[in-house]
Each structure stands twice: as structure tokens, then as C-alpha cells.
Enzyme design. Structure first.
Site, mmCIF file in Angstrom:
data_model
loop_
_atom_site.group_PDB
_atom_site.id
_atom_site.type_symbol
_atom_site.label_atom_id
_atom_site.label_comp_id
_atom_site.label_asym_id
_atom_site.label_seq_id
_atom_site.Cartn_x
_atom_site.Cartn_y
_atom_site.Cartn_z
ATOM 1 N N CYS A 277 8.399 -3.630 -4.070
ATOM 2 C CA CYS A 277 7.132 -3.678 -4.347
ATOM 3 C C CYS A 277 6.633 -4.951 -5.326
ATOM 4 C CB CYS A 277 6.608 -2.447 -5.310
ATOM 5 S SG CYS A 277 7.048 -0.945 -4.509
HETATM 6 C C1 BEZ Z 1 11.241 -0.952 -3.689
HETATM 7 O O1 BEZ Z 1 9.843 -1.163 -3.964
HETATM 8 O O2 BEZ Z 1 12.010 -1.851 -3.680
HETATM 9 C C2 BEZ Z 1 11.529 0.272 -3.283
HETATM 10 C C3 BEZ Z 1 10.857 1.511 -3.756
HETATM 11 C C4 BEZ Z 1 11.425 2.677 -3.430
HETATM 12 C C5 BEZ Z 1 12.664 3.026 -2.627
HETATM 13 C C6 BEZ Z 1 13.211 1.709 -1.854
HETATM 14 C C7 BEZ Z 1 12.815 0.349 -2.465
#
Ligand code: BEZ
Length: 211
Positions: free
Chosen positions: A45
Site C-alpha cells: 500500500c
Molecule cells: C501490503 O499492503 O503490503 C499488504 C497488506 C496486507 C497483506 C499483505 C500485504
């Protein structure tokens, strides 16, 4: 609630990093992209938000407002925005919805319990100036989205909205377009003065009308 293409984009009021908004009022006459993030302070994200911030001028050029969402509270969003600026070299320059009570996530069906019953999936809703849902994408948490693709498909959607064309496989801005089947050859003569090539009677290729 399930949402389908062509539906009215559900309206809501929510707390965001830029104050409380009423979604429809905030959109005004513009198009919109509403996209969800599973959780604050997560790596994928963080890269997506940096990219969205860098591409904001491209969305502005197209008359499109962008707004993110995650199910964390405002103070968490504020701290994470500092990290994003440090890590990605881009200040988050659009609102992020703090959806701690999951009201908006539920309204837009962004929580898929068999993926996770606490985090949202990576949803993208593209909303037209008429407030209708024009496109939906759903990615799992592990796969970051391609924001160039989001811009590409906005170009396609906006062309369709203004001209009677569709866009072929792997189309990008400037490429030839396809005259939609609902337009007769007779009407096409008036609408497409640059002409077209009929590869098949139903596959008529014309230069991009607004170039
Ligand atoms: C991420 O944004 O890196 C992420 C969020 C939840 C699970 C796996 C990755």
C-alpha cells in the site's frame, strides 16, 4: 451490498485526511476513483499511495478526483502519510478515508471474508461524471495495482462517453479505436469524418476521434 457496472455509486459521508466529505458533493461534476487499501503501514500500500500521489497531475488533467480508503482511524493515516512521503518521496495529495467502522467498505463490498474478514481487498471503482459505476477492479492484498492501467482505462471510458467508440486489446491513448456496433455505416459517415477500415463488417477501425 453488491455493486454492478452502471449502478449509481452509493453516496456516503466520511471522515478523511482532508476533513469530512459527502462523497457526491466532493465529486461535483468530476469523475472519481475510489480505491481501498487493506491496512495502514503495510508495504505494498505504501508503494501504491506514493505512485498515486506522483500521478495526481495525470488524474487532474482528465478531470478525475482520487480518494483512498483504509479501515484505520485518522491519526493512523496521518502518521502513515509521513512515512509514505519519506519512503516514496511523494506527499499524499488526495484524501484518505478513515473507515474504522467499515461503513464505506461494507457499502462498496470491499471486505471479502474468504480473503480476510478484517481487511479490505484492493478495490478500485471508477465513477463517471453521472455518478454511475463505470469500472470495478478487485486485487488481493498481495498484488499492488498498476496505476498506469487505471489511467489508460479512464482514457478509454472517457472516449466512449464522448464519442461512439470502443477501444481494442491493449489500446492506449492515440491508437486507433473501434466504431461500436450500434452505429450504422450511414451514421458513421457523419460521426467519423476521418473514415474507417472495415476489417469485418462488425470490426470497423477508425483513428482516435479526439486526436
Ligand atoms: C501490503 O499492503 O503490503 C499488504 C497488506 C496486507 C497483506 C499483505 C500485504
Amino acid at each position: 451490498m453488491s455493486i454492478r457496472l452502471g449502478d449509481d455509486a452509493p453516496n456516503f459521508t466520511a471522515q478523511t485526511t482532508e476533513g469530512e466529505i459527502n462523497f457526491h458533493e466532493w465529486l461535483g461534476q468530476d469523475w472519481g476513483v475510489l480505491f481501498s487499501h487493506p491496512k495502514d503501514y503495510t508495504p505494498v500500500c505504501t508503494t501504491e499511495l506514493g505512485m498515486a500521489a506522483r500521478l495526481k497531475p495525470e488524474f487532474d488533467k482528465r478531470g478525475v478526483k482520487i480518494i483512498g480508503l483504509s479501515v484505520d482511524p485518522l491519526d493512523s493515516h496521518a502518521g502513515w502519510a509521513k512515512d509514505i512521503e519519506e519512503a516514496q518521496g511523494a506527499k499524499v495529495n488526495f484524501p484518505m478515508i478513515a473507515d474504522a467502522d467499515k461503513r464505506v467498505s461494507d457499502l462498496y463490498d470491499m471486505i471479502h471474508p474468504n480473503a480476510s474478514d478484517t481487511f479490505t481487498v484492493r478495490s478500485v471503482f471508477i465513477i463517471g461524471a453521472d455518478k454511475k459505476i463505470k469500472l470495478m477492479l478487485t486485487y488481493p492484498a498481495s498484488a499492488g495495482r498498476n496505476f498506469d492501467e487505471i489511467l489508460r482505462v479512464i482514457d478509454s471510458l472517457q472516449l466512449t462517453a464522448k464519442h461512439s467508440v470502443a477501444t481494442p486489446v491493449n489500446w492506449k491513448d492515440g491508437d486507433d479505436c473501434i466504431i461500436i456496433p450500434a452505429v450504422s455505416d450511414e451514421d458513421a459517415k457523419e460521426k467519423f469524418p476521418k473514415g474507417w477500415t472495415a476489417i469485418k463488417p462488425y470490426l470497423r477501425v477508425t483513428p482516435q476521434p479526439n486526436k
